[in-house]
Each structure stands twice: as C-alpha cells, then as structure tokens.
Motif scaffolding. Structure first.
Motif, PDB file in Angstrom:
ATOM      1  N   LEU A 191      18.982  61.232  42.506  1.00 40.86           N
ATOM      2  CA  LEU A 191      20.400  61.063  42.199  1.00 40.86           C
ATOM      3  C   LEU A 191      20.540  60.221  40.937  1.00 40.86           C
ATOM      4  O   LEU A 191      20.059  59.088  40.887  1.00 40.86           O
ATOM      5  N   ASP A 192      21.183  60.777  39.934  1.00 39.21           N
ATOM      6  CA  ASP A 192      21.503  60.007  38.721  1.00 39.21           C
ATOM      7  C   ASP A 192      22.764  59.213  39.051  1.00 39.21           C
ATOM      8  O   ASP A 192      23.883  59.659  38.839  1.00 39.21           O
ATOM      9  N   HIS A 193      22.546  58.037  39.609  1.00 36.25           N
ATOM     10  CA  HIS A 193      23.644  57.263  40.187  1.00 36.25           C
ATOM     11  C   HIS A 193      24.276  56.382  39.122  1.00 36.25           C
ATOM     12  O   HIS A 193      24.085  55.167  39.092  1.00 36.25           O
ATOM     13  N   ASN A 194      25.052  57.008  38.250  1.00 32.45           N
ATOM     14  CA  ASN A 194      25.686  56.249  37.163  1.00 32.45           C
ATOM     15  C   ASN A 194      27.100  55.818  37.525  1.00 32.45           C
ATOM     16  O   ASN A 194      27.792  55.217  36.719  1.00 32.45           O
ATOM     17  N   THR A 195      27.545  56.147  38.722  1.00 29.59           N
ATOM     18  CA  THR A 195      28.820  55.730  39.343  1.00 29.59           C
ATOM     19  C   THR A 195      30.065  56.211  38.600  1.00 29.59           C
ATOM     20  O   THR A 195      31.170  55.793  38.933  1.00 29.59           O
ATOM     21  N   LEU A 196      29.875  57.093  37.625  1.00 32.23           N
ATOM     22  CA  LEU A 196      31.034  57.628  36.897  1.00 32.23           C
ATOM     23  C   LEU A 196      31.015  59.147  36.949  1.00 32.23           C
ATOM     24  O   LEU A 196      29.965  59.762  37.084  1.00 32.23           O
ATOM     25  N   GLN A 197      32.171  59.735  36.843  1.00 30.61           N
ATOM     26  CA  GLN A 197      32.272  61.175  36.660  1.00 30.61           C
ATOM     27  C   GLN A 197      33.413  61.436  35.703  1.00 30.61           C
ATOM     28  O   GLN A 197      34.002  60.481  35.177  1.00 30.61           O
ATOM     29  N   ILE A 198      33.768  62.703  35.500  1.00 27.55           N
ATOM     30  CA  ILE A 198      34.631  63.026  34.349  1.00 27.55           C
ATOM     31  C   ILE A 198      35.955  62.261  34.365  1.00 27.55           C
ATOM     32  O   ILE A 198      36.417  61.811  33.334  1.00 27.55           O
TER      33      ILE A 198
ATOM     34  N   ASP B  70      26.134  61.896  40.843  1.00 30.60           N
ATOM     35  CA  ASP B  70      26.809  61.271  41.989  1.00 30.60           C
ATOM     36  C   ASP B  70      28.171  61.919  42.247  1.00 30.60           C
ATOM     37  O   ASP B  70      28.568  62.102  43.394  1.00 30.60           O
ATOM     38  N   GLY B  71      28.872  62.330  41.197  1.00 28.84           N
ATOM     39  CA  GLY B  71      30.110  63.074  41.409  1.00 28.84           C
ATOM     40  C   GLY B  71      29.837  64.398  42.110  1.00 28.84           C
ATOM     41  O   GLY B  71      30.627  64.858  42.942  1.00 28.84           O
ATOM     42  N   GLU B  72      28.692  64.981  41.794  1.00 30.79           N
ATOM     43  CA  GLU B  72      28.310  66.279  42.358  1.00 30.79           C
ATOM     44  C   GLU B  72      28.195  66.245  43.882  1.00 30.79           C
ATOM     45  O   GLU B  72      28.351  67.277  44.553  1.00 30.79           O
TER      46      GLU B  72
HETATM   47 MG   LIG Z   1      27.948  60.513  37.591  1.00 29.00          MG
END
Ligand SMILES: [Mg+2]
Lengths: 280, 332
Positions: free
Chosen positions: A177-184, A150-152
């Motif tokens: 979409l791996d929609h885990n709602t988090l990014q780095i 999702d960040g992508e």
């Molecule tokens: Mg993510």
C-alpha cells in the motif's frame, strides 16, 4: 535468474535519477500523476533493483516474479524504473501520451516489462490472486506483487481479493500500500476513512507489515521476509510528492503538471540532494 | 415436489419437432459442463473458476472428479473475473463460470480491462443467461449482455443453439488464444445439426434452406425459428433458418446472402432489441444497401413480463406460432 542487488547508497542515487526522469516525462507530456509517482518511487526502486526476480532478458520466462501496478495512474514512475532497468530506451519516454505512442497514461502490455493493463482501480489484487494461485498450482517459486493506493482501497473488489488470498493461503503474494494519506480530492480520512488498515488486513487473515516507504532497508526486509501460509500486506507510509519540497503533502500535485519554472526548481532540489549524497 | 416448469413448446410445436425429426437433448449448460470435464481430464492446465456457482453451472461432478482444477471464489463476481484473468496470464486455460446476469453486469469492468484489454486467453461462461431464470425476475435476467459485450473490443462472443454447437463452442474456446465469452441457457434443447456438421467460429450454420423468409436466430431461439419454418412450409412458405452462434465475429456474408436471396428477414434473440443480433444484422444489411422487410424479434424496452422462460418467450412471440405469424405479416 534476473535479480539486481544494489547497495543503499546506489539505490539512493538512483532514486534521485528516477525522480528526475519521472518529472521530466510528466512535464514533456503535459500530463501525469506527479504526487503519487514520487510517493511510490522508492518502493518501485527497491522492487526492481533488489527484490523482483525479473529482467528484460527473463521477462518472457514463466518462472519470473510478477508485478502488477494496481494504482496504474502512477505509471510515469514505473516507466522511469523500467527504462532504467533496461526494458526499453529512456528516449521512449519522450513519446509519453503522444499520438500513436503505446506509452499512454496507464500501464499496458504493449510496453516491455508490463504484466497487465491496469488503471481502473481495484483490479490489481484480484488479478494477482489468480497469478499467485497459478504459481501454487504449478509448484512454481515465483512471487507476485501488487501496488495499491490508499484512496483505491475504497473499491470493494480489493476486499474480495483480500478474502480469497487469505482463504487460499497465498504466501507467494505481496500487496504493497502506497500509504500517502492523500487522494485526488484531499485527505483519504476526509474522503472515505479506511483506518485502522493494519487491524483490517490482519482481520482478513494477512500478515501485515508497516514500514517507512522511503526506507530502503525496511522496504527490502518487508518485501523479502517469508510469511508461511499468509499473504503479506505492506503498509508503506509515504509522502505524496516526496523529494520535491513544494510538492510534498500537497493534494493538488496528485495530477499537477509542473510549469517550466517549477520543473527547474524541482530539478535543482534533486541536484542538491544528489551532491549532498555524493559528498557524504 | 415442485410443479415442473412450463414447457417451451406447445403440443403443436412438439408435434412439429417430431415431424421434422428433431430429438430432444440435454440442456446446453449440461453439455458445456460435460465437455469441459472431458477436456480438463486430458489437460490439467484447464481450470474452472466459480462464484458459488458450481451447482448452477452443473460443475459439481467436475469439482468431484478434478478438485485441483476448480477454484471457488465465493459470491464475488468481480474477483471471479480478475482471478480468471490472472490465471490465464500465468499460463492457465481458465474458464470463469457465473450466471450471465451477474457476470456481464457486476464484473463488466473486469471483463473489459482484465480480460479483453489485457488480452489474456481466458474464457467466460455466462450460465442461465437470457431469461433462463424466468420467474426469478429482472435481477436474474441477462438481456443486456450481448449489447454490452459487443461494444467491447477483443472478445469472441458465442451463443450456441443446441448441444452440438455447445460442445463445438467449448472446444473452440479451449483452443482460443484470445478472450472468449460463451452464453448458455439451462432448458433441454432439441438437436439441430447432424453429428458431422461443420462448426466454425464466425460462420453461421444453415439449419434449413429456403428463399421466402430468412430467420436469423441465435441461442435457444433458433429451434423456435426452425419449428416456425416447418409450420410455414406446410402452407407453401419456404424459410431459411440460420443459427448465428457467433455474435462476434459476425458472419456478414451469410447475413447479406440471406438478405439478398429472401423476400424478408426476421431476426430472433433472447435479448433486448437494443444492441443485440437484430441491430447487428440491420447494420450489415443497411450498410450494404440491402433493403427488405425486416423485423427484430426480441425483448422490447420495457420491464420484462413476469413468468417462466416459456411464458416470457410466448409473450414476446418467440414461439413457432408467434414467428409464423410474424413471417406471414411481413410477406403480405
Ligand atoms: Mg493516496
């Protein structure tokens, strides 16, 4: 030609095994993407053990289904799935990130089962548009799948690919979409908000399906149901770090590497989950 | 009617071309398009991919004749390269065609990863490269492309000088099993070679023999070096002219031979002086201990002077007159 068809129960047991292997590989390498690997693992499990028509024996066949992992950083989970599926020995994973080992921290075609070298974000979807176009030109029946983070989605090239896939009516193409709602650096909504994703992709001309990304039945249906004339965008709602209590929904596990104690605790949790499943 | 673009050749240069028997052909870009269409008619696996660039790539006839073998991606160069790579990964002989300025800058990461690192047999065609779009300004110039592409592993880089080399480059690219980039300009070019000449990727073509000054040139600058050699020959200076159509792999033996046998070496390119043919030749010569008077003729590290391609060439000394003067200076 090379499709596996595991039961829900078998998939659930396999997911635990694959989570173990993913964590061990990251621990041994001292590097890797733990949270995202665990969030996309059930998707990969369903893809490779139920949906994709590909196997080690048929990987060279032009008729095989294609999978390109656009979120290349979650390669450890993919390696675990490919090893389990027999593309290479599990013992190879001990060389992850080692000097002169082809098992680097992102997918490369040196590894059996990997279609394209990825890792820079925003590349998988355009590549898959080209693959799906080739399939249409050849009247081939293979399908093309890519996995996005999702960040992508902040990379503009995804949206270029999105336009082209709908323009060419690529109903042989599925983006997950791996929609885990988090990014780095935290929540995607805080870093660069991208919702409402369903409306956006629908407006781009895609068939959009929202599912629980850890539900085998829902994933299987979303990944296999035809969508005449339209590419499919699957919003797989996932939990980053899924399966290990202290890793779930914690951004620092994006590329956090477990300590020996943390690995032990994580494996104990997985053992307990496995015992519960076996007794169910 | 708009005024015709200024000629790349002064009346004196045109007279010299006639004197040494050069015939004006078509633009290398047109030769590319015609060759690709001919190949694609015989091979349905050949696919052209364009980013709203079929007109500027002279591919409109291709698109009409072979509508199923051309993919339009719209103005989206990153997508163009990704799609070209995906097609190649699934067995197509794909040619991604886009202006060199956009292709090699905006989609550089796709070239690096999707094409070169993944090692798919895709071909990338940089059209109207260098300062072909002269007066449109720096946004439309590609004077960085050879430098950035040379620094990427697993890419054959071809810069044809005339119609013959252009056709041969496309034939070679169509046969290639690894990534190839070909750079074209859009000005009509004089023919430099006999139809039976030998073209080989990685081998320089000798356009003229001589041992006083070696001109090592590439692309649309080679003809200017040849005209300078003709001009200098009338004054008793015999120049060697090499066409380095192959920037990678580079013909090191031909460069060393020129450095050893000639009194001075001048490299010529339609590219910034940093990272292009000149620095590549300098590295070959220095590392072999060959030290001769040496000059790199190209574009200096400054905002390029405004003007048409012809004006810009003349401004930076890429002309019969400019190169003759440079040779005389080096021999003094
Ligand atoms: Mg993510």
């Amino acid at each position: 030609m090379g499709k596996a068809a595991l039961s829900h129960h078998a998939l659930a047991l396999k997911s635990i095994h694959l989570r173990r292997r993913t964590l061990e590989a990251i621990y041994n390498a001292g590097a890797g993407h733990t949270g995202g690997g665990l969030s996309c693992l059930d998707i990969l499990n369903v893809l490779y053990n139920r949906v994709l028509d590909v196997s080690p024996e048929t990987f060279g066949s032009p008729a095989r289904d294609r999978y390109v992992q656009s979120k290349g950083h979650c390669v450890e989970a993919l390696y675990a799935v490919l090893a389990d599926r027999g593309f290479f020995p599990e013992s190879d994973l001990k060389t992850l990130c080692h000097y002169q080992s082809h098992y680097v921290g992102h997918p490369t075609r040196h590894i059996p089962g990997i279609e394209m070298n990825t890792g820079a974000l925003g590349h998988g979807l355009p590549i898959c548009v080209g693959m799906a176009l080739a399939g249409k030109m050849d009247s081939a029946h293979y399908r093309v799948f890519t996995l996005l983070g999702d960040g992508e989605l902040a990379e503009g090239s995804n949206w270029e690919g999105g336009l082209a896939a709908a323009h060419y009516k690529l109903d042989n193409l599925v983006a997950i979409l791996d929609h885990n709602t988090l990014q780095i650096s935290g929540h995607t909504r805080d870093v660069m908000s991208n919702e409402p994703l369903d409306e956006k992709w629908r407006a781009f001309g895609w068939e959009v399906r929202s599912v629980n990304g850890h539900d085998y039945a829902a994933l299987t249906q979303a990944l296999t149901e035809p969508s005449p004339g339209k590419p499919v965008f699957i919003i797989a709602n996932t939990v980053k770090g899924k399966g290990v209590s202290f890793m779930e929904n914690v951004a620092k596990w994006h590329h956090g590497v477990p300590s020996e104690a943390e690995l032990k605790q994580a494996l104990a949790e997985l053992d307990a989950a496995e015992a519960k499943l076996q007794n169910a | 009617m708009s005024a015709p673009a200024p000629s790349l050749f002064t009346p004196a240069a045109k007279a010299m071309a006639e004197k040494i028997g050069l015939k004006l052909g078509r633009a290398n870009l047109e030769e590319f398009a015609a060759t690709l269409e001919e190949l694609a008619k015989a091979n349905p696996n050949i696919i052209a991919v364009t980013s709203d660039s079929r007109g500027s790539g002279k591919l409109a006839p291709f698109g009409k004749a072979l509508p199923k073998q051309i993919v339009e991606v719209g103005i989206a160069e990153q997508n163009l390269v990704g799609i070209t790579a995906g097609l190649a990964a699934c067995g197509k002989k794909s040619f991604g065609v886009s202006p060199g300025c956009f292709l090699t800058a905006r989609s550089l990461e796709q070239i690096k990863n999707d094409v070169c690192y993944s090692d798919v047999p895709a071909v990338l065609i940089g059209i109207s490269s260098g300062v072909s779009y002269g007066a449109l300004g720096t946004t439309h110039h590609s004077l960085h492309d050879l430098a950035v592409l040379r620094a990427i592993n697993n890419l054959t880089i071809l810069v044809p000088a005339d119609n013959f080399e252009s056709r041969q480059a496309i034939l070679a690219a169509a046969r290639a099993t690894h990534p190839v980039f070909v750079r074209f300009g859009k000005a009509p070019m004089y023919g430099l070679h006999a139809p039976a000449a030998h073209f080989e990727v990685g081998k320089a073509m000798t356009v003229r023999e001589g041992n006083d000054v070696a001109f090592i040139a590439t692309g649309e600058t080679v003809v200017h070096a040849l005209l300078a050699a003709g001009h200098l020959a009338e004054r008793g200076v015999n120049c060697r002219v090499l066409s380095l159509h192959s920037i990678k792999p580079l013909d090191a033996p031909a460069i060393l031979k020129a450095g050893r046998e000639c009194k001075a070496v001048i490299t010529v390119e339609e590219h910034m002086v940093h990272g292009g043919l000149g620095e590549a030749c300098a590295a070959v010569l220095m590392q072999a201990g060959v030290s001769k008077p040496f000059r790199i003729v190209g574009f200096p590290d400054e905002e390029t002077v405004p003007g048409a391609q012809a004006d810009i060439f003349r401004h930076y000394g890429i002309s019969m007159e400019g190169l003759s003067e440079m040779a005389n200076r080096l021999l003094k």
